[in-house]
Enzyme design. Structure first.
Site, PDB file in Angstrom:
ATOM      1  N   GLU A 102       0.245  -0.911  -4.730  1.00 52.12           N
ATOM      2  CA  GLU A 102      -0.245   0.803  -4.847  1.00 52.12           C
ATOM      3  C   GLU A 102      -0.020   2.270  -4.949  1.00 52.12           C
ATOM      4  O   GLU A 102       0.881   1.920  -4.308  1.00 52.12           O
ATOM      5  CB  GLU A 102      -1.783   0.325  -3.885  1.00 52.12           C
ATOM      6  CG  GLU A 102      -2.887   0.879  -4.304  1.00 52.12           C
ATOM      7  CD  GLU A 102      -3.235   2.435  -3.714  1.00 52.12           C
ATOM      8  OE1 GLU A 102      -3.623   3.129  -3.462  1.00 52.12           O
ATOM      9  OE2 GLU A 102      -1.999   2.599  -2.117  1.00 52.12           O
ATOM     10  N   GLU A 108      -4.668   4.229  -8.219  1.00 56.35           N
ATOM     11  CA  GLU A 108      -5.900   4.343  -7.759  1.00 56.35           C
ATOM     12  C   GLU A 108      -5.414   5.776  -8.068  1.00 56.35           C
ATOM     13  O   GLU A 108      -4.625   6.974  -8.240  1.00 56.35           O
ATOM     14  CB  GLU A 108      -5.712   4.359  -6.498  1.00 56.35           C
ATOM     15  CG  GLU A 108      -7.313   5.084  -5.998  1.00 56.35           C
ATOM     16  CD  GLU A 108      -6.636   5.317  -4.531  1.00 56.35           C
ATOM     17  OE1 GLU A 108      -6.267   4.913  -4.044  1.00 56.35           O
ATOM     18  OE2 GLU A 108      -7.948   6.099  -4.046  1.00 56.35           O
ATOM     19  N   ASP A 138      -1.158   6.560  -4.940  1.00 55.91           N
ATOM     20  CA  ASP A 138      -1.714   7.686  -5.810  1.00 55.91           C
ATOM     21  C   ASP A 138      -1.856   8.330  -6.648  1.00 55.91           C
ATOM     22  O   ASP A 138      -0.598   8.909  -6.364  1.00 55.91           O
ATOM     23  CB  ASP A 138      -2.474   7.983  -3.791  1.00 55.91           C
ATOM     24  CG  ASP A 138      -3.078   7.075  -2.877  1.00 55.91           C
ATOM     25  OD1 ASP A 138      -3.915   6.147  -3.320  1.00 55.91           O
ATOM     26  OD2 ASP A 138      -1.912   7.125  -2.547  1.00 55.91           O
ATOM     27  N   HIS A 175      -1.104  10.980  -1.843  1.00 55.38           N
ATOM     28  CA  HIS A 175      -2.418  10.798  -1.349  1.00 55.38           C
ATOM     29  C   HIS A 175      -3.597  11.982  -1.153  1.00 55.38           C
ATOM     30  O   HIS A 175      -3.937  11.526  -1.542  1.00 55.38           O
ATOM     31  CB  HIS A 175      -2.268   9.515  -0.397  1.00 55.38           C
ATOM     32  CG  HIS A 175      -3.301   9.028   0.020  1.00 55.38           C
ATOM     33  ND1 HIS A 175      -4.030   9.834   0.661  1.00 55.38           N
ATOM     34  CD2 HIS A 175      -4.239   8.059  -0.044  1.00 55.38           C
ATOM     35  CE1 HIS A 175      -5.090   9.256   1.395  1.00 55.38           C
ATOM     36  NE2 HIS A 175      -5.131   8.340   1.103  1.00 55.38           N
ATOM     37  N   HIS A 181       0.782  -1.299   0.124  1.00 53.41           N
ATOM     38  CA  HIS A 181      -0.172  -0.162   0.082  1.00 53.41           C
ATOM     39  C   HIS A 181       1.080   0.820  -0.006  1.00 53.41           C
ATOM     40  O   HIS A 181       1.373   1.429   1.170  1.00 53.41           O
ATOM     41  CB  HIS A 181      -0.842  -0.200   1.058  1.00 53.41           C
ATOM     42  CG  HIS A 181      -1.363   1.397   1.619  1.00 53.41           C
ATOM     43  ND1 HIS A 181      -1.865   1.749   2.432  1.00 53.41           N
ATOM     44  CD2 HIS A 181      -2.852   1.402   0.804  1.00 53.41           C
ATOM     45  CE1 HIS A 181      -2.585   2.658   2.412  1.00 53.41           C
ATOM     46  NE2 HIS A 181      -3.387   2.773   1.292  1.00 53.41           N
TER      47      HIS A 181
END
Ligand code: G3P
Ligand code: MG
Length: 248
Positions: free
Chosen positions: A41, A116, A43, A56, A14
């Site tokens: 993952e 994301e 952002d 993020h 993450h």
């Protein structure tokens, strides 16, 4: 067009390996790989001058040495900031990477990823359009396609229409009654749910509908084991090594 399929891992780092390294930096992705993660993952959003970069929050305050909304700065201005020292002095000088830099690292390191789409307020359309275009042009066709996810339905609609052959993930932060309608309409490959909302019943329901199922953010080994035993395909974790040891 059929929904693109993908092979899901049990563990996804993450924001890289956010427990040990500053999230969404190249150092964090290298650390995730060092810990054994095969997927990460991150952002992605747009700077004031429409360059795709990794961060993020809407604001710079928590993960850099500056304050205020990220969307107010050009990427050259963002690049001057230190996004590592807040985590530990050993990471001083880490930058908010461009999407292009992150993609280059993933290709070199053979890391698969979940991008994301995390637009700043009011920037959903531009963010999805620019980032998907960049992804289509920069990610090697010979590599497995990444998973593209978002909490923002407009971003997933654009992904469905503009980049249909990239598998999509529907990110949810509650348990909406119409989750299946959303998943069908957006033609997603996965449903990505919050650990707080994950019950054995909902997991069974999502799997019975044929979707991949990922849960965020799971840093407790016992909880990860429980989720996998219920049929969850994989978990996002800040601590890839710890969770891999439990469920790999
Ligand atoms: O994509 C899983 C997870 O990253 C979603 O929540 O807030 O950590 O981006 P967040
Ligand atoms: Mg995220």
């Amino acid at each position: 067009m059929p929904i693109p399929s993908l092979s899901l891992p049990r563990v996804i780092g993450h924001r890289g390996a956010a427990e040990a390294a500053p999230e969404n930096t190249l150092a964090s992705f290298r650390e995730a790989k060092r810990q054994g993660a095969t997927w990460v993952e991150f952002d992605a959003k747009l700077s004031a001058d429409n360059r795709a970069f990794l961060l993020h929050d809407d604001n710079l305050d928590r993960t850099s040495n500056a304050k205020g909304p990220a969307r107010a700065l050009t990427y050259d201005e963002l690049r001057l900031l230190d996004s590592g020292s807040w985590k530990a002095t050993a990471f001083a000088g880490e930058k908010m990477p461009l999407l292009a830099e992150a993609l280059k690292l993933f290709a070199q390191e053979d890391l698969q990823f979940n991008l994301e789409l995390k637009p700043c307020p009011g920037r959903a359309r531009d963010t999805a359009t620019v980032i998907l275009d960049e992804l289509k042009h920069l990610w090697p066709a010979t590599k497995p396609k990444p998973l593209v996810s978002s909490f923002v339905l407009e971003c997933l609609e654009i992904a469905r229409d503009q980049a249909p052959d990239f598998p999509r993930g529907l990110l949810l932060e509650e348990h909406p009654a119409n989750w299946l309608d959303l998943a069908r309409n957006l033609k997603v490959a996965t449903v990505n749910i919050w650990d707080r909302d994950a019950t054995a019943e909902w997991v069974a329901e999502i799997k019975a509908e044929g979707y991949g199922l990922l849960v965020y953010t799971v840093n407790d080994a016992a909880r990860a084991k429980q989720l996998i035993s219920w049929g969850v395909d994989g978990v996002f974790t800040d601590a890839p090594a710890r969770i891999l040891a439990a469920v790999a």
